[in-house]
Write an enzyme that holds these catalytic residues in place. Structure first.
Site, PDB file in Angstrom:
ATOM      1  N   SER A 161       8.091  -6.239 -19.764  1.00  0.00           N
ATOM      2  CA  SER A 161       9.360  -6.938 -19.643  1.00  0.00           C
ATOM      3  C   SER A 161       9.590  -7.814 -20.894  1.00  0.00           C
ATOM      4  O   SER A 161       9.418  -7.322 -22.015  1.00  0.00           O
ATOM      5  CB  SER A 161       9.348  -7.756 -18.348  1.00  0.00           C
ATOM      6  OG  SER A 161      10.636  -8.048 -17.920  1.00  0.00           O
ATOM      7  N   ASP A 325      12.365   1.992 -12.537  1.00  0.00           N
ATOM      8  CA  ASP A 325      12.751   0.733 -13.178  1.00  0.00           C
ATOM      9  C   ASP A 325      14.210   0.833 -13.601  1.00  0.00           C
ATOM     10  O   ASP A 325      14.535   1.522 -14.567  1.00  0.00           O
ATOM     11  CB  ASP A 325      11.853   0.474 -14.393  1.00  0.00           C
ATOM     12  CG  ASP A 325      12.118  -0.884 -15.041  1.00  0.00           C
ATOM     13  OD1 ASP A 325      13.127  -1.537 -14.709  1.00  0.00           O
ATOM     14  OD2 ASP A 325      11.294  -1.290 -15.884  1.00  0.00           O
ATOM     15  N   HIS A 358      10.949  -2.181 -11.587  1.00  0.00           N
ATOM     16  CA  HIS A 358      10.483  -2.880 -12.777  1.00  0.00           C
ATOM     17  C   HIS A 358       9.078  -3.459 -12.573  1.00  0.00           C
ATOM     18  O   HIS A 358       8.282  -3.510 -13.509  1.00  0.00           O
ATOM     19  CB  HIS A 358      11.485  -3.986 -13.096  1.00  0.00           C
ATOM     20  CG  HIS A 358      11.175  -4.751 -14.331  1.00  0.00           C
ATOM     21  ND1 HIS A 358      11.118  -4.155 -15.567  1.00  0.00           N
ATOM     22  CD2 HIS A 358      10.891  -6.059 -14.534  1.00  0.00           C
ATOM     23  CE1 HIS A 358      10.819  -5.068 -16.477  1.00  0.00           C
ATOM     24  NE2 HIS A 358      10.669  -6.227 -15.881  1.00  0.00           N
TER      25      HIS A 358
END
Lengths: 392, 392
Positions: A161, A325, A358
């Site tokens: 991320s 994701d 995610h």
């Protein structure tokens, strides 16, 4: 997951670790044009730096993370370990028998590094007087920490991320200092939808009267606004399927729908819990600053294209995306892979079929250990062989 | 889009229409166990009911819609037409040369039908004293309107999003009264993610101190909370691609990022505008009640399965999903298609490749006119042929 109680005897845990702090008494010039006059970084390390200081890996954390990646701060058996404890330890993905791992809280954060809740030179909390920061600035601050630790070249920068964004920015801004980049569940450029969700989270905070233009330290903080912001974020970290599997349409404590505005469905209870848990540990202004840094992130900035930006790097890349994701999609990851390919960089790309959205980069431990851990081991062995050949 | 100024001469507009109201002085039993003692429905009609009252189509509106589907209320050239003006008019998808179109504002709404902002029997606004409503209740209320208009059998019930849910519920609850169901961009059952996004929107409203437990009529309404709720909804109506195409990372009025918390990116300005536009026309309590009705929606409720529910219907179905709709996905639509198939119902299913996300059903006018308009024309001709054969 680490079982409570077993950790003193767990040979795969890094054990009890200490958060360290370093203060830099210097002016950090920022992308926004302002400077940060003196700043502190909170950091932790795991494993041992080797003699030629070649085995250091910098892990960069995501939006709500901190320097405490692995292990425990106390011997309280109820304490939860660091946020990526599954990944860092002896024999784990980031193998502390081999590597020296560093992680620092980003500037702008609220977990020990200088951010909007810190005291400004005038002795009062910065609040919104804190300058706007970018991922580039976070990395520039980390660079001082790496200097301070006496590390010339990082074996790898790594993160999922926002951590992946920092790992990439390192290789572009300090090309001589990064051998490998592990770019996991990340994007080289925040999309319009990414900006939109972040902006709505900020709007939820601005809308809380307790936010008070960012001036709430020492008073009641804007918990309700921050909770809503976190709930929005949280839904974007999960996939439709993982939500469905985890909660479905199950009711919370009822056999039939009670028809009221309190919690009815399990997922409502879960969201409220996530919101509450978050405002107890996070600062609303930090949330504003860090989401802004996310929105600003476009590795092409200043170079005209992703290709031109990554052409600066000298690192080899491992890029990993996850099928479910929808925050940072495979399509976004591939923008980076294609650009690296075009400029002839060493890049390996894996698209993993995983159901956790995610959050897969945190959840898919076995797959990640094989894949990322395997990559690091392979590259470390190559590096050691080369080093042996080139040493007299 | 209808060009301002040309409508008095536009042969495809339904022209100036009037909102009508009908009050039912009866007790409406609700799914929640309570009753609504007397209620008003606001509605509009377009086209002409034929002699045997067989050409009526009930259009059901979505979360933020109202009875004003097409045409204008005044001759002000700046007035915007109804929310589906592209779809309703002479020669359009819902061809008013052929069909008599009815649309009413749902109960619980705030556009003329009885809802939480209406006066309760004690002369004060209901606020949260308004009973919880479901899609089934919305439809039960509409049934009284259809009775009132003297219509025994609807040629079709039709709608996108929550409108599709109502159209389906009609065929399950009043099987003898619906010949066709047009189920567009909808789901037979709200998913966990659907509930999650609605709950976060509600949390944003609850968090606004002006909401005051729903008691704000005559005072400042909870505009900021409602704006945040709308922004969340709005992002779920658009696709990642359509956001990217429409706004990208373009700045709003700047050549370079100014680095502040005011509007920087175009998409931020757009979201704020959507939030503001919404709170000027919509009631926060209605938003709470209607999103709850959405969350409660599971056509299987009370029947054990979708198959058992739809086995009650006698209608033919047209089901349409859109490739970029991530709110009500093709997977969700197919749950209905498969169930209808299994119980041997006449069902036609189209999956349309379209870029506008959930809003595609409003935006993809040409495709929808060919597909939905074509279906209605074909079925109307069949119906007329049958009617001619069976009449003496």
């Amino acid at each position: 997951m680490t079982l409570n109680g077993r950790r003193p005897h767990d040979p795969r845990s890094v054990g009890i670790v200490e958060r360290q702090y370093v203060h830099f008494d210097l002016s950090l010039p920022l992308v926004c044009g302002k400077t940060l006059d003196g700043f502190t970084l909170a950091y932790e390390t795991y494993g041992t730096l080797n003699a030629d200081r070649s085995n250091a890996i910098l892990i960069c954390h995501a939006l709500s993370g901190d320097a405490h990646v692995a292990g425990y701060h106390t011997d309280d058996p109820n304490e939860k370990p660091g946020w990526w404890d599954d990944a860092v330890g002896p024999g784990k993905m980031f193998d502390t028998n081999r590597f020296f791992i560093v992680c620092s809280n980003v500037i702008g954060g609220c977990m020990g590094s200088t951010g909007p809740s810190s005291l400004a030179p005038d002795g009062k909390p910065y609040g919104l007087r804190f300058p706007m920061i970018t991922v580039r600035d976070m990395v520039a601050a980390q660079r001082h920490l790496i200097d301070h630790l006496g590390i010339e070249t990082l074996f790898a920068t790594a993160g999922g991320s926002m951590g992946g964004m920092q790992a990439l920015q390192w290789a572009v801004d300090y090309p001589e200092r990064v051998r490998h980049v592990l770019f996991l569940a990340a994007t080289p450029r925040s999309s319009t939808q990414n900006i939109a969700f972040n902006e709505i989270g900020r709007q939820a905070i601005y809308a809380d009267p307790r936010w008070n233009g960012g001036d709430y330290y020492g008073k009641e903080p804007p918990n309700r606004g921050l909770a809503v912001a976190r709930m929005i974020g949280h839904v974007t970290y999960m996939s439709e399927n993982s939500l469905e599997t985890k909660f479905g349409r199950r009711l919370r404590g009822y056999d039939r729908i009670p028809y009221h505005f309190d919690v009815e469905f399990e997922v409502e209870s879960y969201l409220r819990y996530q919101g509450e848990k978050f405002y107890k540990r996070f600062d609303a202004n930090s949330y504003l600053y860090i989401t802004k840094a996310l929105d600003y992130f476009d590795i092409a900035d200043g170079y005209g294209s992703i290709e031109a930006a990554v052409a600066r790097s000298r690192a080899a890349f491992l890029v990993v995306s996850f099928s479910s994701d929808w925050l940072y999609t495979a399509q976004q990851a591939r923008l980076l892979v294609d650009a690296l390919d075009q400029v002839g960089r060493d890049v390996r790309y894996h698209h993993i079929y995983a159901d956790f959205g995610h959050d897969s980069f945190l959840v898919e431990v076995d797959t990640m250990t094989a894949l990322v851990g395997g990559y690091l081991r392979e590259r470390w062995e190559q590096f050691c062989a080369q080093r042996a050949r080139s040493s007299p």
